[in-house]
Design a protein around this motif. Structure first.
Motif, PDB file in Angstrom:
ATOM      1  N   THR A 165     -24.033 -76.863  30.172  1.00  0.00           N
ATOM      2  CA  THR A 165     -24.640 -78.196  30.260  1.00  0.00           C
ATOM      3  C   THR A 165     -25.895 -78.213  31.119  1.00  0.00           C
ATOM      4  N   TYR A 167     -28.285 -75.988  31.012  1.00  0.00           N
ATOM      5  CA  TYR A 167     -29.375 -75.265  30.367  1.00  0.00           C
ATOM      6  C   TYR A 167     -30.311 -76.147  29.541  1.00  0.00           C
ATOM      7  N   ALA A 168     -29.980 -77.414  29.367  1.00  0.00           N
ATOM      8  CA  ALA A 168     -30.758 -78.282  28.478  1.00  0.00           C
ATOM      9  C   ALA A 168     -32.229 -78.350  28.864  1.00  0.00           C
ATOM     10  N   ALA A 169     -32.505 -78.576  30.139  1.00  0.00           N
ATOM     11  CA  ALA A 169     -33.902 -78.697  30.575  1.00  0.00           C
ATOM     12  C   ALA A 169     -34.661 -77.396  30.356  1.00  0.00           C
ATOM     13  N   LEU A 171     -33.977 -74.966  28.200  1.00  0.00           N
ATOM     14  CA  LEU A 171     -34.155 -74.737  26.763  1.00  0.00           C
ATOM     15  C   LEU A 171     -35.260 -75.622  26.190  1.00  0.00           C
ATOM     16  N   LEU A 172     -35.316 -76.871  26.632  1.00  0.00           N
ATOM     17  CA  LEU A 172     -36.357 -77.783  26.140  1.00  0.00           C
ATOM     18  C   LEU A 172     -37.745 -77.303  26.557  1.00  0.00           C
TER      19      LEU A 172
END
Length: 201
Positions: A165, A167-169, A171-172
């Protein structure tokens, strides 16, 4: 003084050696009737320094203090390395320093210090370094093999505790960087750069 941070969100434990030892296993027998915590394997790397320093000085408080300094240092140094790649000249030293300080002192990170979110700090430290590797790959400063090895090593040590959870930033940011650099290279050299970008991915 000798006060320590504890609580389920902080991840610090009074029995720090047992906690680190338990992280080597995929099954945690301590809570309830036990549960699978294989997803937390990545936290071994984040947990190791504070456990080592707590053990070395025989003080959890000292281990926590040194851990805080290390993570703060890691975030600042990673941004400094990133900025220095683009502004290596001596006259830009103040810009490099300001960028590092601004990266470390902001509201996103400020909240993290209340519960010592080492997993967030590790990904925060990894972000500029990963961006630099991606940039150098697209700039052909690194071969695909060299870039892959460096990128893998960065995320081996700065892995966010393996928590998907968080890793979103990252990855974006990496995805947008891939798109942008692919477009720039495509406009310069044509379709072969798109094929190269797919190889980089």
């Amino acid at each position: 003084n000798d006060e320590v941070i504890l609580g389920h969100d902080s991840g610090f434990r009074l029995n720090y050696l047992d906690h680190l030892r338990n992280l080597f296993y995929s099954w945690n027998p301590i809570s309830n009737f036990g549960y699978d915590w294989g997803i937390l394997k990545g936290f071994l790397v984040a947990q190791a320094p504070e456990t080592f320093f707590s053990w070395l000085f025989n003080s959890l408080a000292t281990g926590e203090k040194i851990s805080f300094v290390l993570w703060f240092f890691a975030m600042g140094v990673s941004m400094y390395i990133f900025i220095r790649n683009f502004f290596p000249q001596r006259e830009f030293w103040i810009f490099r320093l300001f960028s590092s300080l601004f990266y470390m002192f902001n509201f996103f990170i400020l909240q993290g210090w209340f519960i010592a979110e080492r997993s967030k700090f590790s990904l925060y430290a990894a972000l500029p370094l990963g961006l630099l590797v991606i940039y150098r790959l697209f700039n052909k400063d690194y071969t695909l093999m060299k870039g892959t090895i460096i990128f893998s090593l960065i995320f081996f040590f700065l892995n966010g505790g393996g928590n998907p959870t968080l890793y979103a930033a990252s990855l974006l940011v990496y995805f947008l960087t891939f798109l942008y650099l692919t477009l720039i290279n495509y406009l310069k050299n044509g379709l072969r750069e798109v094929i190269y970008a797919i190889k980089v991915v």
